[in-house]
Write a protein that holds these residues in place. Sequence first.
Motif, PDB file in Angstrom:
ATOM      1  N   ASP A 360       0.819  -1.217   0.000  1.00 53.37           N
ATOM      2  CA  ASP A 360       0.000   0.000   0.000  1.00 53.37           C
ATOM      3  C   ASP A 360       0.850   1.264   0.000  1.00 53.37           C
ATOM      4  N   GLY A 361       1.952   1.265   0.684  1.00 47.50           N
ATOM      5  CA  GLY A 361       2.763   2.470   0.771  1.00 47.50           C
ATOM      6  C   GLY A 361       3.498   2.809  -0.506  1.00 47.50           C
ATOM      7  N   LEU A 362       3.578   1.857  -1.436  1.00 47.36           N
ATOM      8  CA  LEU A 362       4.328   2.084  -2.676  1.00 47.36           C
ATOM      9  C   LEU A 362       3.428   2.264  -3.889  1.00 47.36           C
ATOM     10  N   ALA A 363       2.124   2.058  -3.731  1.00 49.60           N
ATOM     11  CA  ALA A 363       1.223   2.081  -4.874  1.00 49.60           C
ATOM     12  C   ALA A 363       1.219   3.439  -5.583  1.00 49.60           C
ATOM     13  N   PHE A 367       4.327   4.147 -10.958  1.00 49.24           N
ATOM     14  CA  PHE A 367       4.396   4.619 -12.345  1.00 49.24           C
ATOM     15  C   PHE A 367       5.471   5.677 -12.543  1.00 49.24           C
ATOM     16  N   THR A 368       6.208   6.001 -11.490  1.00 55.21           N
ATOM     17  CA  THR A 368       7.253   7.017 -11.587  1.00 55.21           C
ATOM     18  C   THR A 368       8.499   6.429 -12.230  1.00 55.21           C
ATOM     19  N   PRO A 369       9.057   7.073 -13.245  1.00 54.99           N
ATOM     20  CA  PRO A 369      10.303   6.564 -13.828  1.00 54.99           C
ATOM     21  C   PRO A 369      11.414   6.465 -12.782  1.00 54.99           C
ATOM     22  N   PHE A 370      12.266   5.457 -12.916  1.00 55.38           N
ATOM     23  CA  PHE A 370      13.398   5.155 -12.037  1.00 55.38           C
ATOM     24  C   PHE A 370      12.971   4.454 -10.749  1.00 55.38           C
ATOM     25  N   PHE A 371      11.658   4.401 -10.441  1.00 60.29           N
ATOM     26  CA  PHE A 371      11.220   3.758  -9.207  1.00 60.29           C
ATOM     27  C   PHE A 371      10.950   2.289  -9.479  1.00 60.29           C
ATOM     28  N   THR A 372      11.480   1.430  -8.637  1.00 57.35           N
ATOM     29  CA  THR A 372      11.269  -0.001  -8.792  1.00 57.35           C
ATOM     30  C   THR A 372      11.337  -0.689  -7.439  1.00 57.35           C
ATOM     31  N   THR A 373      10.610  -1.782  -7.315  1.00 57.58           N
ATOM     32  CA  THR A 373      10.659  -2.607  -6.105  1.00 57.58           C
ATOM     33  C   THR A 373      11.472  -3.880  -6.326  1.00 57.58           C
TER      34      THR A 373
END
Length: 412
Positions: A360-363, A367-373
Amino acid sequence: MASETRLKAGALLSLAGIAVLAFGAGVVHDSPRLAVLCLLATLPLVASLWRCIDRLGALRRPAPPSAPGLPIEQQALLDNALALEARLEHTPVALFRIDGPGGDGQVAPLNGNARKLVAPGRASDPADLYRQLAAQPGERRALIDFETERGTERALLAVSSLTLQGRAQRLAALMPVESELEAEALHAWRQLVHVLTHEIMNSLTPVASLSHTAYGLLGEFRGALPEDVGLDLSTALDAIRRRADSLVDFVASYRSLSNVPPARPERLRLDALFERVAALVGPGWRARGGAVEFSVEPASLELMADPGQLEQALINLLKNAFEATAGNEGKAGHAWVAARLVRGGRLRIEVSDDGPGVPDGLAAHIFTPFFTTKKQGGGIGLAMVRHLVHENGGTVRHARSVGRGARFVLTF
């Protein structure tokens, strides 16, 4: 009127004379049957002549006097009121009336955009939206969130207080801006990525080239250097060469985000599109023991979109689902792609899986570029999906699943 009456009386006497002559002809020939037939034959003539006389009288009758019109001042006020009502109805924002001075009150839509916003197919919970509006104090501007069929929508809200006929009211103007904000954010990210990749590549390309040249020269002169020095140089230049190549590939993948060609929409059948996607991704899922299920309802559903771009967006989402379900305990992993029409005549494509889902905290950032889990991810996949969907006039949202797994909703 008198002439019309005389005309009708003369016609009746003429018809009566025709009827008497017809009857007399039957009597002269001593044939009662002939007399009756002659009388019956005159009836259509009587009816036709009577209708003609009646229509002639209506044409000659003077038209009734028209009702007196409104005075000029009152007519002008009425025209202005109707024009104001038409402008209010077509105002490009949703207008609501809130009874009461502040904090509570009854909410009612005032124009067409407001009624569309709370109609089926837009706000999924109109009562919740009304509660938010009623809770707003007067003379305020703010951004509010509400749930729609396409996901969470942000809107710019402006509230004004007024008094009409001694009653305190508030007027709320609501303008949904989620799509515009997403489009601007995406444009800003594309510009940033374009500048960064351009500058980085300008500096990185010569570094990669020189590292390859130096590593090749070292092999030619290694015999002239002490063994430990040659080994250290070889190790260092090899590391520089490998990292430079890796960074060139990494930056090139982001450059693709800012160089997507414009969409070329065409009419396409979704069942045919899904068959092509299934042929590309299905073997990988089946080799692992899993499956991807596709459904279209109705089967003839069509969409105006760029086939290649929409296909790439679905492949990216299914690739994420494939990687997310790889660690399922005791399960091979499944994904579902479903297309259907929803309320409001909108087309919705849902891509879901039975993986662990998005925390939930990452949802809000996926869609932000450079952001990945992911440990080995570049943060380009979902950013590319959003860009491709926007290019084709749609929106993409992450929706909370009822059970486990991730669910993405594409709306056109």
